[in-house]
Design a protein around this motif. Sequence first.
Motif, short mmCIF file in Angstrom:
data_model
loop_
_atom_site.label_atom_id
_atom_site.label_comp_id
_atom_site.label_asym_id
_atom_site.label_seq_id
_atom_site.Cartn_x
_atom_site.Cartn_y
_atom_site.Cartn_z
N ILE A 110 -1.23 10.81 -8.74
CA ILE A 110 -0.54 9.58 -8.37
C ILE A 110 -0.64 8.54 -9.49
O ILE A 110 0.33 7.85 -9.80
CB ILE A 110 -1.10 9.01 -7.05
N LEU A 111 -1.80 8.44 -10.12
CA LEU A 111 -1.93 7.52 -11.26
C LEU A 111 -0.96 7.90 -12.36
O LEU A 111 -0.35 7.03 -12.99
CB LEU A 111 -3.37 7.54 -11.80
N ASP A 112 -0.79 9.19 -12.57
CA ASP A 112 0.14 9.67 -13.60
C ASP A 112 1.58 9.34 -13.23
O ASP A 112 2.36 8.87 -14.08
CB ASP A 112 -0.04 11.18 -13.78
N LEU B 283 0.84 -1.19 0.00
CA LEU B 283 0.00 0.00 0.00
C LEU B 283 0.89 1.25 0.00
O LEU B 283 1.46 1.61 1.00
CB LEU B 283 -0.91 0.00 1.23
N TYR B 284 0.99 1.87 -1.16
CA TYR B 284 1.79 3.08 -1.28
C TYR B 284 1.08 4.25 -0.59
O TYR B 284 -0.14 4.37 -0.66
CB TYR B 284 2.01 3.45 -2.74
N GLU B 285 1.90 5.10 0.04
CA GLU B 285 1.35 6.27 0.72
C GLU B 285 2.00 7.53 0.18
O GLU B 285 3.21 7.59 0.00
CB GLU B 285 1.60 6.18 2.23
N TYR B 286 1.16 8.55 -0.07
CA TYR B 286 1.66 9.83 -0.58
C TYR B 286 0.96 10.97 0.13
O TYR B 286 -0.18 10.85 0.58
CB TYR B 286 1.38 9.97 -2.08
N VAL B 287 1.66 12.10 0.20
CA VAL B 287 1.05 13.35 0.63
C VAL B 287 1.17 14.31 -0.55
O VAL B 287 2.27 14.60 -1.01
CB VAL B 287 1.73 13.94 1.88
N VAL B 288 0.02 14.75 -1.05
CA VAL B 288 -0.03 15.60 -2.23
C VAL B 288 -0.51 16.99 -1.85
O VAL B 288 -1.44 17.15 -1.05
CB VAL B 288 -0.97 15.00 -3.30
N GLU C 169 -3.88 26.03 0.01
CA GLU C 169 -3.71 25.50 1.36
C GLU C 169 -4.10 24.03 1.41
O GLU C 169 -4.93 23.56 0.64
CB GLU C 169 -4.57 26.28 2.35
N GLY C 170 -3.51 23.31 2.34
CA GLY C 170 -3.93 21.94 2.62
C GLY C 170 -3.10 20.87 1.94
O GLY C 170 -2.59 21.05 0.83
N ASP C 171 -2.92 19.77 2.66
CA ASP C 171 -2.27 18.57 2.13
C ASP C 171 -3.31 17.45 2.05
O ASP C 171 -4.26 17.42 2.83
CB ASP C 171 -1.12 18.13 3.04
N PHE C 172 -3.08 16.52 1.12
CA PHE C 172 -4.02 15.44 0.91
C PHE C 172 -3.28 14.10 0.90
O PHE C 172 -2.28 13.95 0.20
CB PHE C 172 -4.79 15.62 -0.40
N LYS C 173 -3.78 13.17 1.70
CA LYS C 173 -3.16 11.86 1.79
C LYS C 173 -3.78 10.93 0.75
O LYS C 173 -4.99 10.75 0.72
CB LYS C 173 -3.34 11.27 3.18
N VAL C 174 -2.94 10.36 -0.11
CA VAL C 174 -3.40 9.46 -1.15
C VAL C 174 -2.81 8.07 -0.91
O VAL C 174 -1.59 7.94 -0.74
CB VAL C 174 -3.02 9.95 -2.56
N LEU C 175 -3.66 7.05 -0.89
CA LEU C 175 -3.23 5.66 -0.75
C LEU C 175 -3.45 4.95 -2.06
O LEU C 175 -4.47 5.15 -2.72
CB LEU C 175 -4.01 4.97 0.37
N CYS C 176 -2.52 4.08 -2.43
CA CYS C 176 -2.65 3.38 -3.71
C CYS C 176 -2.13 1.95 -3.58
O CYS C 176 -1.03 1.72 -3.05
CB CYS C 176 -1.87 4.12 -4.80
N ASN C 177 -2.91 1.00 -4.06
CA ASN C 177 -2.50 -0.40 -4.11
C ASN C 177 -2.55 -0.84 -5.57
O ASN C 177 -3.63 -1.03 -6.13
CB ASN C 177 -3.44 -1.27 -3.26
N GLU D 6 -4.41 -4.19 -6.46
CA GLU D 6 -5.87 -4.19 -6.35
C GLU D 6 -6.51 -3.03 -7.09
O GLU D 6 -7.72 -2.82 -7.01
CB GLU D 6 -6.28 -4.14 -4.88
N SER D 7 -5.69 -2.28 -7.85
CA SER D 7 -6.18 -1.11 -8.60
C SER D 7 -6.98 -0.18 -7.69
O SER D 7 -8.08 0.28 -8.02
CB SER D 7 -7.04 -1.55 -9.79
N MET D 8 -6.42 0.11 -6.53
CA MET D 8 -7.09 0.94 -5.53
C MET D 8 -6.35 2.27 -5.36
O MET D 8 -5.13 2.30 -5.25
CB MET D 8 -7.14 0.21 -4.19
N VAL D 9 -7.08 3.37 -5.38
CA VAL D 9 -6.50 4.68 -5.11
C VAL D 9 -7.54 5.50 -4.34
O VAL D 9 -8.69 5.62 -4.75
CB VAL D 9 -6.08 5.41 -6.41
N GLU D 10 -7.14 5.99 -3.17
CA GLU D 10 -8.06 6.74 -2.32
C GLU D 10 -7.40 8.02 -1.85
O GLU D 10 -6.22 8.04 -1.54
CB GLU D 10 -8.47 5.91 -1.10
N CYS D 11 -8.18 9.09 -1.81
CA CYS D 11 -7.65 10.38 -1.37
C CYS D 11 -8.45 10.89 -0.18
O CYS D 11 -9.67 10.66 -0.08
CB CYS D 11 -7.73 11.41 -2.51
N SER D 12 -7.77 11.59 0.71
CA SER D 12 -8.43 12.10 1.91
C SER D 12 -9.46 13.19 1.60
O SER D 12 -10.32 13.49 2.44
CB SER D 12 -7.38 12.66 2.89
#
Length: 366
Positions: free
Chosen positions: A323-325, A278-283, A289-297, A300-306
């Motif tokens: 992140i997909l890019d 499970l890859y973790e990113y902060v975008v 303003e603001g940071d967003f946490k993105v998780l990607c597997n 399982e072709s899964m990508v979720e953003c906060s």
Amino acid sequence: MILDYAQFGDVVNFDTTFFTNKEYRPFGIFAGFNHHRGVVIFGAALLYDETVESFKWLFETFLETNGQKKPITIFTDQDAAIEKAILEVFPETWHRLCTRQIMQNSIKHLGNLMKDETSFLKDFKTCMSHYEEELEFEKAWKKLCNDYRVENDLWLDRIYGLKEKWAKCYMKKTFSIGMQSTQLSGKLNGDLKDYLKFSLDIVQFFKHFERVVNDKRDKELKVEFDARNKLPRNLFSKSPIMKQAGEVYTPWIFEEFQEEYKWISACYIKFRNESNALYEYVVAVVEQEGDFKVLCNLFESMVECSCRKFETFGILCCHALKILDVLDIKFIPEAYVLKRWTRAARDMVVKDNKGKQVEEDVHLDS
């Protein structure tokens, strides 16, 4: 209407209006958005009164007619009888309040705070629609009450107690397809007035109401025809993901998706952890303003953003697309193409409460 609700009844707007019938009875309308973001009517009823029992009967009858399918989210004006009936009939449905009505009521109850050109209304609206996180909202609300010395105002206390039904940070938990108020019903009421006269009896009233429903269907037919005969303008024609979006989404939704895609170049990765499955990113976004946490597997072709754009609206956000890019994923994962927003949204078999297949309305034949 049964067909419309089966396909687009995930988010419902319910509202009652008077002055449209000779009996001076409340007229309740269930409505929502179709795949072109056009207004679609799911049902209507002329009620005797606006008591809890009347609303319970209406909601139960509506469910029975539609095979017991309950909406994910329902928007209404603030009304104690409606709220209690929803709790009893739709206990698992998210109940959200019309933000527009709350703003109007704030002027009604706290109009004295808006004299001398104070910024109360602006600050109140900011509390309602600006903050992404609950802690930020709580701090801003406390500051609002302190700055304007309204810590003990009864109306504000009641509204605060309902914060999960209207504040943006809590609305992130809800699938709402971008609906924020019952303004949709206001548009319908305007359409009703074009056809309905106060002098009509019940039979005449509903015959004229059917004309309003048919007008909505005719408009969808025209939009559908235009969508089938021309693709929307693609500003990124060399991008496989954008080509896919243009082919599967309706034009209105494609424009929304393309607007998110435009922001990819402004997004940057502040942190990444690709050591686990499970890859973790902060975008973050440049000059925002603001940071967003993105998780990607990837497996399982899964990508979720906060920011929960997909969970609330139904399309991927620019943070997830970034992140997909970066990961060189050229197509939208199948799980993130929501059928209700696609050109094929109406391609499904729907049965009524007796198990009989519901035929498509003649007005929507291609």
